[in-house]
Design a protein around this motif. Sequence first.
Motif, short mmCIF file in Angstrom:
data_model
loop_
_atom_site.label_atom_id
_atom_site.label_comp_id
_atom_site.label_asym_id
_atom_site.label_seq_id
_atom_site.Cartn_x
_atom_site.Cartn_y
_atom_site.Cartn_z
N MET A 31 0.83 -1.21 0.00
CA MET A 31 0.00 0.00 0.00
C MET A 31 0.86 1.25 0.00
N PHE A 32 1.99 1.20 0.69
CA PHE A 32 2.86 2.37 0.78
C PHE A 32 4.19 2.13 0.06
N ALA A 33 4.18 1.28 -0.96
CA ALA A 33 5.40 0.96 -1.69
C ALA A 33 6.07 2.21 -2.26
N SER A 34 5.26 3.17 -2.71
CA SER A 34 5.82 4.37 -3.32
C SER A 34 6.61 5.23 -2.35
N HIS A 35 6.42 5.01 -1.04
CA HIS A 35 7.17 5.77 -0.03
C HIS A 35 8.63 5.34 0.04
N PHE A 36 8.93 4.17 -0.54
CA PHE A 36 10.24 3.57 -0.31
C PHE A 36 10.98 3.35 -1.63
N SER A 37 11.28 4.46 -2.30
CA SER A 37 12.09 4.43 -3.51
C SER A 37 13.56 4.41 -3.13
N ALA A 38 14.43 4.40 -4.12
CA ALA A 38 15.87 4.45 -3.86
C ALA A 38 16.31 5.80 -3.31
N HIS A 39 15.41 6.79 -3.33
CA HIS A 39 15.72 8.09 -2.71
C HIS A 39 15.57 8.04 -1.20
N ASN A 40 14.94 6.98 -0.69
CA ASN A 40 14.69 6.89 0.74
C ASN A 40 15.80 6.13 1.46
N ILE A 41 15.86 4.82 1.31
CA ILE A 41 16.81 3.94 2.01
C ILE A 41 16.63 4.04 3.52
#
Length: 400
Positions: free
Chosen positions: A1-11
């Motif tokens: 559901m929150f996959a978009s919160h965890f891109s490679a910009h996050n880590i």
Amino acid sequence: MFASHFSAHNIPFGIASSEGHPRRSAATRLENTVIYLDELAKHDLLSSLPKEALDAFSHVDLNGFAALPKSIHQQTRAALQSLFKEPLASLPAGCTDKLNNVTMHLPVSSRDFTDFSCSKDHVLNAGEAIQKKRYLPPGFLHFPIGYSGRTCSLIVSGTSFVRPKGQFRDAQGSIVYGPTKQLDYELELACIIGKPTKLGETVASKHADDHIFGYVLMNDWSARDIQGLEMPPLGPLNGKSFATSLSPWIITLDALQASAVEGQPRELQVASYLMDSNPINSYDIALQADLITGGKSTIICKSNLNAMYWTFRDLVVHQSSNGCCLNTGDILATGTISGSTDDSHGCLLELTNGGQYSFELSDGQSRIYIEDGDEIQISALASDGVGFGECTGKVLPADL
């Protein structure tokens, strides 16, 4: 559901385990895939990192890694971003797991937990709800006020808890003991201390960020009737200490750079130790709270971290200003994050004006406070590809 919160910009960093990886260890997340850092280290995929970082990845909490210099955190983040340029399917077997196969744990071991009150709007609204007048405590504009919480009742997101019991006044004004009738949530963020200090040492504002490993979502569940009776003169105890939910992924300061903004102006001149020479001292982080019951969700709050009067730097500086030491894993939280609009009340005490009004759910039911079986979900998004995911908790009936 929150996959978009965890891109490679996050880590982000967390502690995870699964059937195929039963021992708790450090992990990160890319969309809906969890990557075990100790497995990457075993396969020499993080060989550019210093040994102390590689060793810390096999610990059952992030304290060892969090205590390392921030330069190592940044080096680790860069190494992972470089590694993730290739498809995750190319990683050796055992390095990754699907999110729904993974159990997340509290990311750090915490010795101390302070909950502050950083929102001017929350304090004014709570005063109106409880005392029937809008006012600020004498110290509010001078320093961030707070209280010491209990670390033993910290629970990771997704953990249910039993409705607490305590003493409170009933409708007739008599003091009774029983399950709380005014269970509430509080929409909060918290910082996790990385670099510790020694007893007697103080932290200057310009160095405060060096001591913050990262941030998590927090729900400081509150029993308003129990809290209301016990508050005078020493503050909350049993009305707060039964459960505090934390999100499992720690979001670093580096991941939030795109969201850094200038904080709220001071209405009074503060003491010299609280003067921050860097005006970019807050973050534009959109927060949301949902009440979920019977599988249906209702948005009950939309707020923003930048509405806070006091910043995370202020919390670190003030906590240490008397020489109190900061330990790795310590939690310093914002208190309820509320804004100035009717849809930005970060708790039900504000939304219902102390229980005077009800609000309607999407399925036609109404609520004043949280009922058994209700679930609260808090989420936060900082920028494109960088969010906190969710922090959830469900209320179970009291043990009678």
